[in-house]
Design an enzyme around this catalytic site. Structure first.
Site, mmCIF file in Angstrom:
data_model
loop_
_atom_site.group_PDB
_atom_site.id
_atom_site.type_symbol
_atom_site.label_atom_id
_atom_site.label_comp_id
_atom_site.label_asym_id
_atom_site.label_seq_id
_atom_site.Cartn_x
_atom_site.Cartn_y
_atom_site.Cartn_z
ATOM 1 N N PRO A 154 0.854 -1.192 0.000
ATOM 2 C CA PRO A 154 0.000 0.000 0.000
ATOM 3 C C PRO A 154 0.888 1.239 0.000
ATOM 4 C CG PRO A 154 0.071 -0.979 2.199
ATOM 5 C CD PRO A 154 0.836 -1.902 1.293
ATOM 6 N N GLN A 191 -6.550 -0.987 2.526
ATOM 7 C CA GLN A 191 -5.912 -0.600 3.785
ATOM 8 C C GLN A 191 -6.491 0.707 4.319
ATOM 9 O OE1 GLN A 191 -1.893 1.212 4.426
ATOM 10 N NE2 GLN A 191 -1.372 -0.805 5.264
ATOM 11 N N CYS A 232 2.705 3.224 9.321
ATOM 12 C CA CYS A 232 3.098 4.535 8.796
ATOM 13 C C CYS A 232 3.908 5.303 9.832
ATOM 14 C CB CYS A 232 1.867 5.341 8.399
ATOM 15 S SG CYS A 232 2.300 6.970 7.714
#
Length: 436
Positions: A23, A79, A108
């Site tokens: 992603p 996601q 992240c």
């Protein structure tokens, strides 16, 4: 039909996928996913979507998932980033009919994730994560998966993974870097952490990190025992990575542009992909970098790409027999190949090796090229220098408001960069929390 779980889900629904496209915000859009699937990718993820925006904004849902039905784009995992169990499940319920699983982003490491309180900045909140995964596992008709970063300690990473599995996670992707390892501080991903997780859980595991070619994929699977390998940067520089090929850049650039014409996406995404694909060539033909940055249409981007192709063919015609690629590259610049991010230079003895964030950013861009903002300033004042060793000394000013009594100006371009980076969340009234 009962929901498939764990290895049965991986083998039957995902087809035993081993080659996975990560992603990537603004980079794993439909057109890029289709290109990657044509060249060996067996599973793709959408870009990270903001769960609360997805729940409340029909246009956001349409633009990012509902835009069109594309049977070629399966299997697909959607996601989300989220920090609230109810919101995460609401978003997942709206997405579940368009995908094969829903993934929670716990990896992240960017500052915007810290401000919004999501991604890797949730990795210490185990109670919250258990509630999020458990509720999704109970309510969804598709499996819930997670993508994580590691802790420095292998033992803690293993316990973290086991906690997520116990809560209901059916597949785990482990990025072998900590949340502090990013940008010029990325360093090497730890396959030892990934291997330890794989041994400790009973669900499929994907590895992420240090993947630049097909040989890396095969070595990672062999060394860690994972079921599949996910690629991000390697895929962006060579979408034929999973085929084990390194074709001419223009071959994949032209194919991608053809797909974009059929499945349109924002021009910013297209431009970003071409900057990655043509990265090494743009170091040679630097004048075309500015052209690619300025064009405003898809056909304008295609015209610059065509000019880069012609320049490469001219370079090929001048190539001498036995000549080797310059700069230590494995191939000549017109061939798709990895980009190895330079690490930060060692700090001086005076500062004990510490480096400012601004200094690291400038190193990443390169000291031989000034930013656009600095170029404009230099045009206005030809005598202006950006040598950090000549930086003006700070003097105390009354009423400065600074805790140390010094008045400082924002670094050049800092406000512009911050606005551009945060704009999507600001438009949604800080749905995932205001900046701290």
């Amino acid at each position: 039909m009962p929901k498939l779980q764990g290895f049965e889900f991986w083998s039957r629904t995902l087809g035993g996928a081993r080659h996975v496209v990560a992603p990537m915000v603004d980079q794993s859009e439909l057109a890029w996913r289709l290109l990657s699937r044509r060249h060996g990718a067996q599973l793709c993820y959408t870009p990270m979507l903001h769960a609360q925006v997805f729940v409340r904004d029909a246009n956001y849902r349409k633009d990012n998932l509902y835009c069109e039905v594309c049977p070629e784009d399966r299997p697909l995992i959607v996601q989300f980033c989220a920090n609230d169990p109810e919101v995460f499940v609401q978003a997942a319920l709206l997405a579940q009919d368009y995908c094969d699983a829903v993934d929670l982003n716990l990896g992240c490491p960017q500052m915007i994730a810290k401000r919004g309180h999501y991604g890797a900045f949730l990795q210490e909140e185990w109670d919250l994560l258990q509630r999020m995964i458990l509720l999704a596992h109970e309510k969804l008709s598709v499996p819930v998966t997670c993508k994580i970063r590691v802790f420095p300690e292998i033992d803690k990473t293993v316990k973290y993974a086991q906690m997520l599995e116990k809560a209901g996670c059916q597949l785990l992707t482990v990025h072998g870097r900590t949340k502090e390892q990013k940008g010029p501080l990325s360093g090497t991903a730890s396959w030892e952490h990934i291997k330890a997780v794989r041994k400790a859980v009973t669900i499929p595991v994907f590895a992420n990190g240090n993947i630049q070619c097909l040989q890396d994929v095969e070595r990672c699977i062999r060394d860690t025992g994972v079921q599949g390998v996910m690629s991000a940067e390697g895929n962006l520089h060579n979408p034929a990575l999973f085929e084990g090929r390194s074709p001419a850049v223009w071959e994949l650039a032209e194919e991608y542009l053809d797909i974009v014409r059929q499945h349109p996406c924002p021009l910013s995404c297209v431009r970003a992909h071409l900057f990655k694909l043509w990265h090494h060539t743009l170091q040679v033909h630097r004048q075309l970098r500015e052209e690619l940055a300025k064009v405003k249409t898809l056909e304008g981007v295609a015209a610059v790409s065509q000019e880069l192709k012609l320049r490469c063919q001219e370079d090929m015609s001048r190539q001498k027999e036995g000549e080797k690629p310059p700069g230590g590259l494995p191939f000549f610049h017109w061939i798709c190949q990895p980009y190895f991010r330079p690490g930060p230079r060692e700090g001086s003895k005076e500062n004990g090796g510490a480096r400012s964030k601004r200094a690291l950013e400038e190193e990443e861009v390169g000291t031989d090229v000034l930013s656009k903002n600095k170029q404009k300033k230099q045009l206005r004042n030809p005598h202006k220098t950006f040598d950090p060793s000549l930086k003006r000394e700070l003097f105390p000013l009354p009423g400065s408001g600074g805790s140390d009594g010094y008045k400082r100006r924002a670094a050049p371009g800092a406000l512009c960069r911050r606005h551009a980076f945060l704009q999507p969340l600001e438009r949604q009234s800080w749905v995932l929390g205001p900046p701290s």
